[in-house]
Design an enzyme around this catalytic site. Structure first.
Site, mmCIF file in Angstrom:
data_model
loop_
_atom_site.group_PDB
_atom_site.id
_atom_site.type_symbol
_atom_site.label_atom_id
_atom_site.label_comp_id
_atom_site.label_asym_id
_atom_site.label_seq_id
_atom_site.Cartn_x
_atom_site.Cartn_y
_atom_site.Cartn_z
ATOM 1 N N GLY A 158 3.117 25.676 6.793
ATOM 2 C CA GLY A 158 3.076 24.246 6.507
ATOM 3 C C GLY A 158 4.178 23.844 5.539
ATOM 4 C CB ALA A 159 6.346 21.662 4.745
ATOM 5 C CG ASP A 160 3.832 20.978 -0.496
ATOM 6 O OD1 ASP A 160 2.610 20.867 -0.284
ATOM 7 O OD2 ASP A 160 4.351 22.014 -0.941
ATOM 8 N N GLY A 196 -1.797 27.790 2.857
ATOM 9 C CA GLY A 196 -2.229 26.397 2.734
ATOM 10 C C GLY A 196 -3.232 26.047 3.811
ATOM 11 N N GLY A 249 5.452 24.894 -1.714
ATOM 12 C CA GLY A 249 5.005 25.485 -2.968
ATOM 13 C C GLY A 249 3.845 24.765 -3.617
ATOM 14 N N GLY A 250 3.328 23.753 -2.918
ATOM 15 C CA GLY A 250 2.127 23.087 -3.445
ATOM 16 C C GLY A 250 0.995 24.085 -3.672
ATOM 17 C CD GLU A 288 4.623 29.104 1.119
ATOM 18 O OE1 GLU A 288 5.366 28.330 0.505
ATOM 19 O OE2 GLU A 288 3.440 28.860 1.386
HETATM 20 C C1 5RP Z 1 2.009 26.608 -0.133
HETATM 21 C C2 5RP Z 1 2.787 25.670 0.709
HETATM 22 C C3 5RP Z 1 2.073 24.910 1.763
HETATM 23 O O1 5RP Z 1 2.708 25.128 2.980
HETATM 24 C C4 5RP Z 1 2.089 23.453 1.430
HETATM 25 O O2 5RP Z 1 1.561 23.278 0.132
HETATM 26 C C5 5RP Z 1 1.289 22.646 2.446
HETATM 27 O O3 5RP Z 1 -0.058 22.920 2.323
HETATM 28 P P1 5RP Z 1 -1.149 22.199 3.221
HETATM 29 O O4 5RP Z 1 -0.989 22.731 4.606
HETATM 30 O O5 5RP Z 1 -2.465 22.605 2.588
HETATM 31 O O6 5RP Z 1 -0.912 20.714 3.137
HETATM 32 O O7 5RP Z 1 3.968 25.504 0.564
HETATM 33 O O8 5RP Z 1 2.784 27.161 -1.167
#
Ligand code: 5RP
Length: 224
Positions: free
Chosen positions: A86-88, A33, A99-100, A107
């Site tokens: 990271g995370a959503d 991400g 998982g965004g 992960e």
């Molecule tokens: C990818 C993820 C990312 O950690 C999550 O989508 C956050 O992404 P970003 O740092 O672009 O906001 O889980 O599968």
């Protein structure tokens, strides 16, 4: 401060926390991400010595290689001292939705293999209750309808993510309308539906530390 600037700052902060743990014999895990990308860039710019990194996606592996950082196989490294991703969404117990970017399964595998999971995010990702962000579920393609119906029964509203094939050759269903008051229970319930590879709830293995970038500070939160 822009969201991009916050991501860069939190990536810097994560690097400062782990830099003393890195050396030529030490592998780390790195997620996927835009925030994880910032961390890769910080790591590369620092020129710190490390054995290499286990990547949670092909995109991350490519970015690591483009910086000259060796990409390692998890089956060869054994347990990892630290995983940065990271995370959503993140709740106060450091349960996460991820998982965004469709990389949730790898992960989750790397998080499981890591002694310490440092989650990095800007403050827009902090919530009291998970679920405003649609929960990604990786599904074997032939099970799309069967899993979709089971998710409806669990109270969600699954939507097929168009034009998305995961690195593992599967599809993603994004589940809307959930208010996740029991993250561990829901994670287990979804993961046992036949055809589900895994869901993007990280409650069985939450983050150990959450670094959150605000307009003025970096907040360091631990599980209470
Ligand atoms: C990818 C993820 C990312 O950690 C999550 O989508 C956050 O992404 P970003 O740092 O672009 O906001 O889980 O599968």
């Amino acid at each position: 401060m822009s969201q991009d600037a916050k991501k860069r700052r939190v990536a810097d902060a994560a690097f400062e926390i782990i830099r003393n743990k890195l050396d030529a014999n030490t592998p780390i895990g790195i997620g996927t991400g835009s925030t994880a990308n910032c961390f890769i860039d910080v790591l590369a710019a620092s020129q710190v010595e490390l054995l290499g990194a286990v990547a949670s996606s092909e995109a991350t592996a490519e970015r690591l290689r483009s910086h000259g950082i060796e990409v390692l196989e998890l089956n060869s490294t054994g347990p990892l001292p630290v995983y940065v991703d990271g995370a959503d969404e993140a709740d106060p117990r450091l349960n996460l939705i991820k998982g965004g970017g469709a990389a949730l399964t790898r992960e989750k595998i790397i998080a499981e293999a890591s002694r310490e999971f440092i989650c990095i995010a800007d403050d827009s990702k902090r919530v009291d209750v998970l679920g405003a962000f649609p929960l990604p579920v990786e599904v074997i393609p032939m099970a799309r309808s069967v899993v979709g119906r089971a998710l409806l029964e669990l109270g969600g509203d699954p939507e097929y993510r168009q034009d998305c094939t995961t690195d593992n050759g599967n599809i993603i269903l994004d589940v809307y309308g959930l208010s996740i008051v029991d993250p561990k229970g829901l994670e287990a319930a979804i993961n046992q539906i036949p055809g589900v590879v895994t869901c993007g709830l990280f409650a069985r293995r939450p983050a150990d530390t959450l670094l959150l970038s605000t307009d003025t500070d970096i907040l360091e939160l631990s599980r209470d």
